[in-house]
Scaffold this active site. Structure first.
Site, short mmCIF file in Angstrom:
data_model
loop_
_atom_site.label_atom_id
_atom_site.label_comp_id
_atom_site.label_asym_id
_atom_site.label_seq_id
_atom_site.Cartn_x
_atom_site.Cartn_y
_atom_site.Cartn_z
N SER A 1 0.83 -1.21 0.00
CA SER A 1 0.00 0.00 0.00
C SER A 1 0.87 1.26 0.00
O SER A 1 2.07 1.21 0.28
CB SER A 1 -0.90 0.02 1.25
OG SER A 1 -1.67 -1.15 1.30
C1 LIG Z 1 -3.32 -4.15 -0.65
S1 LIG Z 1 -2.77 -5.80 -0.38
C2 LIG Z 1 -2.20 -5.74 1.29
C3 LIG Z 1 -0.98 -4.88 1.51
C4 LIG Z 1 -0.08 -5.42 2.58
N1 LIG Z 1 -0.60 -5.17 3.89
C5 LIG Z 1 1.34 -4.94 2.44
O1 LIG Z 1 1.89 -4.31 3.33
O2 LIG Z 1 1.95 -5.25 1.41
C6 LIG Z 1 -4.29 -6.69 -0.17
C7 LIG Z 1 -4.09 -8.16 0.11
O3 LIG Z 1 -5.30 -8.65 0.64
C8 LIG Z 1 -5.42 -10.00 0.26
N2 LIG Z 1 -6.81 -10.43 0.39
C9 LIG Z 1 -7.88 -10.27 -0.44
N3 LIG Z 1 -9.00 -10.82 0.07
C10 LIG Z 1 -8.64 -11.36 1.26
C11 LIG Z 1 -9.36 -12.07 2.26
N4 LIG Z 1 -10.65 -12.35 2.12
N5 LIG Z 1 -8.66 -12.49 3.34
C12 LIG Z 1 -7.34 -12.23 3.47
N6 LIG Z 1 -6.61 -11.56 2.55
C13 LIG Z 1 -7.25 -11.11 1.47
C14 LIG Z 1 -4.90 -10.03 -1.15
O4 LIG Z 1 -4.49 -11.35 -1.50
C15 LIG Z 1 -3.77 -9.01 -1.11
O5 LIG Z 1 -2.54 -9.64 -0.95
#
Ligand SMILES: C[S@@+](CC[C@H](N)C(=O)[O-])C[C@H]1O[C@@H](n2cnc3c(N)ncnc32)[C@H](O)[C@@H]1O
Length: 365
Positions: A75
């Site tokens: 992010s």
């Molecule tokens: C914007 S990224 C997160 C950024 C992360 N915190 C970082 O520092 O890099 C969003 C993540 O949420 C995950 N995601 C999507 N739906 C999800 C769910 N239902 N449960 C857990 N993770 C999920 C995706 O696979 C993705 O890797």
């Protein structure tokens, strides 16, 4: 690294010394070893001349794409900072993170002294986050693969931070959170994901409350998989693609000179979502950013409110008048910033996987 911190501060974020030290002490490049999508197209890879300078911009880095849509990323650092600040993290606190992604946000939390359990729904993403944390020498983070709706069964946490766009708050997170614990989450509202901060009340018996939240900031996130992105009676319409609304004709002239820039336009957008559930966004040909729009239930037309306050409509719709009255109401209310709203939650959705979604709003002074 100083320039990186300066960029984060230039976005209007005040970095605490602890947070500044956390960002300064972590090699962000270790969390994107396979590179990321360039803003203008193509892929930035380690070894490219500009790789490190791109890594240390205040930008989100998209690390995984499916059908041209981002499905994992690191992010935007200034947004991470705002969310971590709202989380009120202190050394020794147990944090549940939903959406491990690259592992970088978890690493920042651990650098402040938190013990982090981070969950990602994608197996390969969770594996890469684990490897990155090990490579960067970060301790105090456990990465699990699973659907974040379940949180971390059996876990007990002082804080929950959600780094993927969700329809609402999972009751499982509340079950695993200590009373008075804080949840920070980007919750779907009118096609955006403004970040909410909620404190867990002592009891959650009443399905129409008493969970409430304040607004931290505007944001846009990728949408979560599974029950966390459930549609519900208060869901907003999906965005309208370019030309989907048809030919736009002027309904009301401009009223803001200069036009609303960035945050005030989003403040108006947020209020429009509170006052009219048909609020979403539309891609308007010739306009680079997506535009605030009210979209008819049958998607046969809609009204677009532009940053200069002009309204243009398409199709057989009465939404032009509704859009104009939203503008009147927002101006009469003193153009409230997003941070002035307080949200109440309602338990709704699939009885097998219910979810607390925003259901009432009030303006605070
Ligand atoms: C914007 S990224 C997160 C950024 C992360 N915190 C970082 O520092 O890099 C969003 C993540 O949420 C995950 N995601 C999507 N739906 C999800 C769910 N239902 N449960 C857990 N993770 C999920 C995706 O696979 C993705 O890797």
């Amino acid at each position: 690294m100083d320039e990186f911190l300066e960029q984060i501060r230039r976005s209007g974020v005040t970095l605490t010394p602890e947070l500044a030290a956390a960002f300064a002490g972590l090699p962000r490049e270790a969390f994107v070893p396979d590179g990321f999508r360039r803003n203008g197209g193509g892929w930035a890879r380690p070894g490219d001349d500009d790789f490190l300078s791109l890594v240390y911009q205040d930008d989100a880095l998209v690390t995984k794409v499916r059908d041209r849509l981002p499905i994992s990323s690191s992010s935007q650092p200034s947004l991470m900072a705002l969310m971590i600040e709202a989380l009120d993290v202190r050394p020794g606190l147990r944090v549940l993170e939903i959406g491990a992604g690259t592992g970088y946000n978890a690493a920042v939390l651990a650098s402040i002294g938190a013990t982090v359990t981070s969950v990602d729904v994608q197996e390969d993403v969770a594996g890469r986050a684990r490897a990155a944390l090990a490579r960067a020498g970060v301790e105090g983070v456990t990465v699990e693969q699973g659907d974040g709706y379940a949180g971390h069964p059996g876990g007990h946490f002082d804080r929950v931070i959600v780094t993927v766009g969700v329809a609402g708050i999972s009751p499982r997170w509340l079950d695993q959170l200590e009373p008075d614990g804080v949840i920070v989450a980007p919750v779907d509202h009118a096609g955006m994901h403004p970040v909410l901060a909620a404190r867990r009340p002592a009891t959650l018996a009443d399905p129409a409350g008493p969970l409430t939240a304040g607004l931290v900031c505007h944001a846009g996130f990728m949408t979560a998989a599974g029950p966390l992105s459930a549609t519900h009676p208060g869901s907003f319409p999906p965005a309208a693609g370019a030309r989907e609304l048809g030919e736009l004709t002027e309904f009301a002239p401009a009223r803001f000179d200069p036009p609303l820039e960035g945050i005030p336009y989003r403040d108006l957008w947020y209020a429009s979502g509170v006052w009219d559930r048909r609020t979403s966004h539309a891609a308007v040909p010739g306009v680079q950013q997506s535009s605030l729009a009210l979209i008819d239930d049958d998607r046969s037309g809609g009204a677009v409110i532009f940053p200069d306050g002009s309204v243009r409509t398409a199709g057989p719709t009465l939404l032009g008048a509704e859009a104009a009255s939203i503008l009147d109401r927002w101006i009469a209310a003193g153009r409230p910033a997003v941070s002035m709203w307080r949200v109440g939650f309602t338990l709704t959705g699939d009885p097998e996987a219910p979810i607390w979604v925003p259901g009432s709003w009030e303006l605070t002074s």
